[in-house]
Design a protein around this motif. Structure first.
Motif, PDB file in Angstrom:
ATOM      1  N   PHE A 368       0.841  -1.205   0.000  1.00  0.00           N
ATOM      2  CA  PHE A 368       0.000   0.000   0.000  1.00  0.00           C
ATOM      3  C   PHE A 368       0.875   1.254   0.000  1.00  0.00           C
ATOM      4  CE2 PHE A 368      -3.085  -2.930   2.324  1.00  0.00           C
ATOM      5  CZ  PHE A 368      -3.838  -3.169   1.179  1.00  0.00           C
ATOM      6  N   GLY A 369       2.097   1.092   0.484  1.00  0.00           N
ATOM      7  CA  GLY A 369       3.051   2.222   0.494  1.00  0.00           C
ATOM      8  C   GLY A 369       3.324   2.751  -0.910  1.00  0.00           C
ATOM      9  N   HIS A 370       3.187   1.874  -1.926  1.00  0.00           N
ATOM     10  CA  HIS A 370       3.439   2.307  -3.310  1.00  0.00           C
ATOM     11  C   HIS A 370       2.439   3.379  -3.736  1.00  0.00           C
ATOM     12  CE1 HIS A 370       5.469  -1.803  -4.374  1.00  0.00           C
ATOM     13  NE2 HIS A 370       5.937  -1.252  -3.271  1.00  0.00           N
ATOM     14  N   THR A 371       1.246   3.314  -3.179  1.00  0.00           N
ATOM     15  CA  THR A 371       0.235   4.333  -3.497  1.00  0.00           C
ATOM     16  C   THR A 371       0.362   5.507  -2.527  1.00  0.00           C
ATOM     17  OG1 THR A 371      -1.179   2.501  -4.172  1.00  0.00           O
ATOM     18  CG2 THR A 371      -2.229   4.639  -3.976  1.00  0.00           C
ATOM     19  N   ALA A 372       0.654   5.184  -1.276  1.00  0.00           N
ATOM     20  CA  ALA A 372       0.764   6.244  -0.260  1.00  0.00           C
ATOM     21  C   ALA A 372       1.851   7.255  -0.622  1.00  0.00           C
ATOM     22  CB  ALA A 372       1.045   5.618   1.105  1.00  0.00           C
ATOM     23  N   VAL A 373       2.935   6.790  -1.204  1.00  0.00           N
ATOM     24  CA  VAL A 373       4.082   7.675  -1.487  1.00  0.00           C
ATOM     25  C   VAL A 373       3.709   8.789  -2.469  1.00  0.00           C
ATOM     26  CG1 VAL A 373       5.010   6.255  -3.393  1.00  0.00           C
ATOM     27  CG2 VAL A 373       6.550   7.689  -2.072  1.00  0.00           C
ATOM     28  N   LYS A 374       2.663   8.559  -3.264  1.00  0.00           N
ATOM     29  CA  LYS A 374       2.268   9.581  -4.258  1.00  0.00           C
ATOM     30  C   LYS A 374       1.751  10.855  -3.591  1.00  0.00           C
ATOM     31  CE  LYS A 374       1.305   6.014  -7.625  1.00  0.00           C
ATOM     32  NZ  LYS A 374       0.330   5.192  -8.305  1.00  0.00           N
ATOM     33  N   LYS A 375       1.404  10.753  -2.306  1.00  0.00           N
ATOM     34  CA  LYS A 375       0.907  11.922  -1.579  1.00  0.00           C
ATOM     35  C   LYS A 375       2.044  12.775  -1.023  1.00  0.00           C
ATOM     36  CE  LYS A 375      -3.390  10.433  -1.856  1.00  0.00           C
ATOM     37  NZ  LYS A 375      -4.404  11.109  -2.645  1.00  0.00           N
ATOM     38  N   PHE A 376       3.265  12.328  -1.224  1.00  0.00           N
ATOM     39  CA  PHE A 376       4.418  13.048  -0.662  1.00  0.00           C
ATOM     40  C   PHE A 376       5.258  13.636  -1.797  1.00  0.00           C
ATOM     41  CE2 PHE A 376       2.992  10.047   2.425  1.00  0.00           C
ATOM     42  CZ  PHE A 376       3.155  10.676   3.647  1.00  0.00           C
ATOM     43  N   ALA A 377       5.661  14.893  -1.618  1.00  0.00           N
ATOM     44  CA  ALA A 377       6.392  15.572  -2.698  1.00  0.00           C
ATOM     45  C   ALA A 377       7.884  15.255  -2.671  1.00  0.00           C
ATOM     46  CB  ALA A 377       6.177  17.068  -2.597  1.00  0.00           C
ATOM     47  N   THR A 378       8.462  15.171  -1.491  1.00  0.00           N
ATOM     48  CA  THR A 378       9.920  14.972  -1.413  1.00  0.00           C
ATOM     49  C   THR A 378      10.268  13.737  -0.579  1.00  0.00           C
ATOM     50  OG1 THR A 378      10.209  16.303   0.568  1.00  0.00           O
ATOM     51  CG2 THR A 378      10.330  17.477  -1.537  1.00  0.00           C
ATOM     52  N   ILE A 379      11.464  13.274  -0.764  1.00  0.00           N
ATOM     53  CA  ILE A 379      11.956  12.109  -0.017  1.00  0.00           C
ATOM     54  C   ILE A 379      12.038  12.452   1.476  1.00  0.00           C
ATOM     55  CG2 ILE A 379      13.972  10.620   0.342  1.00  0.00           C
ATOM     56  CD1 ILE A 379      14.455  10.776  -2.708  1.00  0.00           C
ATOM     57  N   GLN A 380      12.420  13.679   1.781  1.00  0.00           N
ATOM     58  CA  GLN A 380      12.517  14.070   3.192  1.00  0.00           C
ATOM     59  C   GLN A 380      11.167  13.930   3.895  1.00  0.00           C
ATOM     60  OE1 GLN A 380      13.824  15.671   0.608  1.00  0.00           O
ATOM     61  NE2 GLN A 380      15.537  17.001   1.159  1.00  0.00           N
ATOM     62  N   GLU A 381      10.088  14.404   3.217  1.00  0.00           N
ATOM     63  CA  GLU A 381       8.739  14.321   3.817  1.00  0.00           C
ATOM     64  C   GLU A 381       8.321  12.855   3.972  1.00  0.00           C
ATOM     65  OE1 GLU A 381       5.917  16.482   1.406  1.00  0.00           O
ATOM     66  OE2 GLU A 381       7.228  18.222   1.335  1.00  0.00           O
ATOM     67  N   TRP A 382       8.622  12.071   2.954  1.00  0.00           N
ATOM     68  CA  TRP A 382       8.245  10.659   2.940  1.00  0.00           C
ATOM     69  C   TRP A 382       8.968   9.896   4.041  1.00  0.00           C
ATOM     70  CZ3 TRP A 382       5.073   6.955   1.940  1.00  0.00           C
ATOM     71  CH2 TRP A 382       5.483   5.661   1.668  1.00  0.00           C
ATOM     72  N   GLU A 383      10.240  10.153   4.172  1.00  0.00           N
ATOM     73  CA  GLU A 383      11.017   9.436   5.192  1.00  0.00           C
ATOM     74  C   GLU A 383      10.645   9.905   6.593  1.00  0.00           C
ATOM     75  OE1 GLU A 383      15.164   9.621   4.089  1.00  0.00           O
ATOM     76  OE2 GLU A 383      14.910   8.072   2.563  1.00  0.00           O
ATOM     77  N   ALA A 384      10.292  11.187   6.724  1.00  0.00           N
ATOM     78  CA  ALA A 384       9.882  11.701   8.039  1.00  0.00           C
ATOM     79  C   ALA A 384       8.556  11.055   8.451  1.00  0.00           C
ATOM     80  CB  ALA A 384       9.758  13.217   7.984  1.00  0.00           C
ATOM     81  N   TYR A 385       7.658  10.817   7.488  1.00  0.00           N
ATOM     82  CA  TYR A 385       6.379  10.191   7.818  1.00  0.00           C
ATOM     83  C   TYR A 385       6.595   8.736   8.247  1.00  0.00           C
ATOM     84  CZ  TYR A 385       1.611   8.550   7.668  1.00  0.00           C
ATOM     85  OH  TYR A 385       0.406   7.998   8.031  1.00  0.00           O
ATOM     86  N   ASP A 386       7.543   8.050   7.628  1.00  0.00           N
ATOM     87  CA  ASP A 386       7.922   6.674   7.960  1.00  0.00           C
ATOM     88  C   ASP A 386       6.744   5.691   7.796  1.00  0.00           C
ATOM     89  OD1 ASP A 386       9.285   4.454   8.761  1.00  0.00           O
ATOM     90  OD2 ASP A 386       9.584   5.078  10.841  1.00  0.00           O
ATOM     91  N   TRP A 387       6.388   5.457   6.552  1.00  0.00           N
ATOM     92  CA  TRP A 387       5.234   4.603   6.232  1.00  0.00           C
ATOM     93  C   TRP A 387       5.330   3.221   6.880  1.00  0.00           C
ATOM     94  CZ3 TRP A 387       0.431   4.514   4.497  1.00  0.00           C
ATOM     95  CH2 TRP A 387      -0.111   3.301   4.119  1.00  0.00           C
ATOM     96  N   ASN A 388       6.491   2.629   6.850  1.00  0.00           N
ATOM     97  CA  ASN A 388       6.635   1.266   7.379  1.00  0.00           C
ATOM     98  C   ASN A 388       6.263   1.186   8.862  1.00  0.00           C
ATOM     99  OD1 ASN A 388       7.366   0.021   5.002  1.00  0.00           O
ATOM    100  ND2 ASN A 388       9.554   0.315   5.301  1.00  0.00           N
ATOM    101  N   SER A 389       6.459   2.269   9.588  1.00  0.00           N
ATOM    102  CA  SER A 389       6.089   2.261  11.008  1.00  0.00           C
ATOM    103  C   SER A 389       4.613   2.584  11.205  1.00  0.00           C
ATOM    104  CB  SER A 389       6.917   3.294  11.778  1.00  0.00           C
ATOM    105  OG  SER A 389       8.273   3.008  11.638  1.00  0.00           O
ATOM    106  N   ARG A 390       4.012   3.278  10.212  1.00  0.00           N
ATOM    107  CA  ARG A 390       2.613   3.719  10.366  1.00  0.00           C
ATOM    108  C   ARG A 390       1.607   2.705   9.823  1.00  0.00           C
ATOM    109  NH1 ARG A 390       2.042   9.329  11.289  1.00  0.00           N
ATOM    110  NH2 ARG A 390       4.084  10.143  11.865  1.00  0.00           N
ATOM    111  N   TYR A 391       2.099   1.687   9.161  1.00  0.00           N
ATOM    112  CA  TYR A 391       1.189   0.753   8.493  1.00  0.00           C
ATOM    113  C   TYR A 391       0.181   0.146   9.468  1.00  0.00           C
ATOM    114  CZ  TYR A 391      -0.399  -3.501   6.132  1.00  0.00           C
ATOM    115  OH  TYR A 391      -1.166  -4.508   5.602  1.00  0.00           O
ATOM    116  N   LYS A 392       0.621  -0.135  10.668  1.00  0.00           N
ATOM    117  CA  LYS A 392      -0.268  -0.786  11.654  1.00  0.00           C
ATOM    118  C   LYS A 392      -1.466   0.097  12.000  1.00  0.00           C
ATOM    119  CE  LYS A 392       2.265   0.692  15.797  1.00  0.00           C
ATOM    120  NZ  LYS A 392       3.179   1.633  15.143  1.00  0.00           N
TER     121      LYS A 392
END
Lengths: 423, 362
Positions: A368-392
């Motif tokens: 699902f992260g493959h779709t979630a990442v489209k909502k983030f503009a930069t790598i910094q924002e994406w890594e700060a959100y940390d999808w792998n930790s938020r999945y639960k």
């Protein structure tokens, strides 16, 4: 002068064309086909290599390459060493040929190592080794990787290379495991988009095959709902691939059965086809067999409310009826939707259970992260959100759409006629 | 008098595109991912836009002094001494580029293919090629480039088509990589990846007319930018940015991934062909350009006497980096990030100076 120079140049070129430094003579190499990795006893890792036998192996060619059984014969070597490269060096002290990994088919890692989080540590030298290809398949063995490597033998007259290729091909035929390589695992281990999975493998000792006992009544078992090694079978190949290991980084944290793996493939758009047996909606003690395939790629939507992720997954499946045990005439426009809705309910229920299982492990193996990442503009924002930790924390809604396309060679089910006394 | 021979536009385009692309087959895609993350595929287009501006300056300068090459123009604009310094700086950068590209090629080929072969042997083989090609001249290098160019282009496209089964479009997200500002800055700094296009100013006399310089320059730039864009986009779609950062030679890794059943795999040999031939054209071309500049600086009419000593300098320079990390993270990095000064800024200064002092060619 020109002629002398040309002659000199040709003479020099003769030496340059020999490839003498890196020349690899087939007779000097032992082509490793399988690599097994367990936790060692005398040292950190126990590494097993399997290769064609020298005295009768294909490496020597000619008529001497075949064993009396008709296929090639193989040898294994097991070594305890602190790392893969150390094992390699030590192996070369006892085998009078240089180990070569150009034709390696499977790297088999024991579940023990995977659970201890040592996969990354062991794979580090492997992925740096240019002779081991990223297309080599990676398996997680239920118990001993050495035993798996030892018992993986050609089945049905093929050699090990063909056996491995054909075994992996069954991933597409059944969906009960996946075709995953070293590239997939290494890519996923460092990925910020999802978590890794690997194929579960095991030696099937036939322990679940009960020879004698009360006969099966009308209970329903989901097909393929086993882990590798647990299928109730006897004989056949000694090994089997079934289900998937779920990783958090490089640590194995859980497992999916063959059935769950199929649902995962459906959700990821990797499902080619598979046969499902579900209870007949009108006579649940009997079954209906369906061959199911993907109608079109699943639709995944991800949105955020504050920090909380929401996911909507819709599967589009289609299939053919393979059998109706009850003989009920479902082949009418009014009756077909009954089976379609029953199958949709079945898949949705099972899918929800599987998603919940992966959320408990906090491993987004559904991508699902493959779709979630489209909502983030930069790598910094994406890594700060940390999808792998938020999945639960994600709230996931599922929907299944299933259409029956064909009914096999029968388009009408006639009732079976009994004599009066047999009814 | 040094005679370079005449050749057509297609030959010139082929040699310039190959010179640009050859170095991109090694560690450059890795550096691009490390600098801009997922934005590498359009960063190369930003670099191309900057390079187009730089080449426009070079073209106007050549147009102002018809029939002259860049070294003669520097002399005409600045006089003998400052012109000497400008041309010398260009020669130094080209020689250093040739040496570092040579070393990079050898390091990578030692990692992936010739594991046991001593580096000096590999360097020596390439230098012998450069020497032979220098003897036979630029015209032949260009004509061979055209011949090899079509095959290499076909090989490159086949490689990417075969690898397309690994394309996953989520990998281009987040679209802005490490931020738009960072991508723009890196795109500007790394515009020297197209710096070889300006070599046309050195061999301008080998083309038939000044309009040919414009045609060759822009066409080469467009083709090189398109190929780099396709390559970088393909790599972004195959490797997630954390993975892409790790790979020493991502394009070779792509070739080794290709696997269509038991009978169609191990197509690295196809890539090796592209890799070797492009390097065997690019390095001798840079080497030959250095010889041309040097012969101009010291008014040497015949190149042959300097063809033999220069390889020793090339070999020595290529052995300076003590390891691949130093080579990639210091020498190649600064060559790529500051090469634009020599490729575009020096001609811009010359053009500005010529305009201010109203100097023009005949």
């Amino acid at each position: 002068m020109k002629r002398i120079f040309s002659m000199l140049l040709l003479f020099v070129m003769l030496f340059m064309l020999t490839g003498c430094y890196d020349a690899r003579d087939v007779n000097d190499a032992a082509y490793i086909l399988l690599i097994g990795i367990d936790r060692g006893i005398s040292d950190k890792f126990r590494v097993t290599f399997k290769f064609p036998a020298f005295e009768a192996g294909g490496a020597q060619g000619g008529s001497g390459g075949e064993s009396p059984g008709g296929g090639l014969s193989y040898k294994t070597l097991t070594i305890d060493a602190p790392s893969f490269n150390a094992a390699l060096e030590l192996a070369n002290t006892s085998i009078p040929r240089t180990l070569n990994f150009m034709h390696a088919q499977f790297i088999v890692i024991s579940e023990d190592i995977a659970k201890a989080g040592l996969v990354g540590e062991f794979l580090a030298p492997i992925v740096r080794n240019s002779s081991i290809r990223y297309s080599t398949r990676l398996l997680i063995a239920k118990e001993s990787a050495a035993e798996f490597v030892e018992l993986l033998e050609p089945f049905g007259g093929s050699d090990i290379t063909r056996m491995c290729e054909n075994l992996i091909k069954q991933a597409q035929e059944t969906g009960l495991f996946a075709d995953l390589t070293l590239y997939d695992l290494h890519d996923c281990m460092t990925s910020t988009y999802h978590q890794p999975i690997a194929v579960l493998a095991a030696v099937n000792k036939g322990e679940n095959f009960i020879e004698k006992g009360p006969k099966w009544d009308t209970k329903y078992n989901i097909p393929g709902d086993y882990y590798a090694g647990d299928v109730p079978r006897k004989k056949g190949s000694k090994v089997e691939l079934l289900g998937l290991a779920v990783f958090n980084g490089d640590r194995m944290v859980g497992k999916l059965t063959g059935h769950e793996s199929r649902l995962l493939a459906m959700a990821k758009g990797n499902f080619k086809k598979g046969t499902y047996t579900i209870p007949d909606p009108k006579r649940p003690e009997l079954n209906v067999d369906l061959e199911v395939r993907e109608a079109r790629r699943p639709d995944v939507k991800v949105w955020f409310e504050g920090e909380k992720p929401f996911v909507k997954l819709k599967l589009y499946l289609e299939g053919d009826i393979h059998s109706i045990q009850s003989g009920i005439h479902y082949e009418t426009p009014e009756m077909l939707p009954i089976i379609e809705r029953a199958f949709e309910r079945f898949i949705k229920r099972e899918l929800d259970k599987t998603i919940e299982k992966t959320q408990q492990l906090n491993c987004d193996v559904f991508h699902f992260g493959h779709t979630a990442v489209k909502k983030f503009a930069t790598i910094q924002e994406w890594e700060a959100y940390d999808w792998n930790s938020r999945y639960k924390d994600a709230k996931i809604y599922t929907e299944v759409d299933f259409k029956i396309r064909r009914t096999g060679t029968m388009i009408y089910s006639s009732k079976i006629k009994y004599a009066e006394e047999d009814k | 008098m040094v005679e370079q021979g005449k050749f057509g536009n297609k030959e010139a385009i082929a040699v310039l595109v190959i010179a640009c692309m050859a170095k991109e087959f090694f560690t450059d895609p890795n550096i691009i991912v490390r600098k801009v993350g997922t934005a590498g595929w359009y960063m190369v287009l930003i670099s191309a836009a900057v390079a187009a501006g730089g080449f426009t300056v070079v073209y106007f300068l050549l147009k102002r002094f018809p029939g002259k090459n860049i070294m003669e123009i520097y002399d005409a604009v600045f006089g003998r001494y400052i012109g000497f310094v400008f041309s010398f700086l260009l020669a130094v950068v080209l020689l250093f580029s040739a040496a570092m590209n040579l070393r990079e090629y050898v390091e990578i080929i030692k990692i992936y293919v010739f594991l046991k072969t001593p580096p000096v042997y590999l360097i020596g083989s390439l230098i012998v090629t450069a020497v032979i090609l220098s003897f036979i001249g630029l015209e032949n290098i260009a004509r061979y480039s055209k011949l090899a160019g079509y095959v290499m282009l076909a090989g490159f496209i086949i490689l990417l088509l075969l690898a397309s089964s690994f394309f996953r479009f989520y990998r281009i997200y987040p679209l802005l990589g490490y931020g738009l500002k960072n991508t723009l800055v890196q795109g500007f700094l790394r515009s020297s990846i197209y710096g070889e296009i300006t070599l046309v100013a050195i061999f301008a006399k080998s083309l038939h007319r000044i309009e040919d310089v414009r045609k060759v320059g822009y066409t080469s730039l467009i083709i090189a930018a398109a190929l780099l864009f396709i390559m970088q986009l393909g790599l972004t779609l195959i490797f997630t940015y954390p993975f892409g950062k790790e790979l020493t030679a991502p394009l070779y890794a792509v070739a080794s991934l290709i696997h269509y059943g038991a009978f169609f795999q191990r197509v690295e040999s196809l890539f090796l062909f592209i890799w070797n031939i492009s390097t065997l054209i690019a390095i001798p071309l840079l080497f030959y350009m250095v010889l041309l500049i040097y012969s101009h600086l010291f008014k040497i009419d015949d190149l042959r006497p300097i063809i033999i000593p220069f390889p020793v300098i090339l070999l020595t320079l290529s052995l300076i980096p003590s390891n691949i990390v130093e080579l990639v993270q210091f020498y190649i990095r600064y060559l790529r990030e500051f090469g634009w000064v020599v490729f575009y800024v020096l001609p811009a200064i010359a053009l500005a100076m010529a305009a201010l002092s109203k100097k023009k060619g005949a």
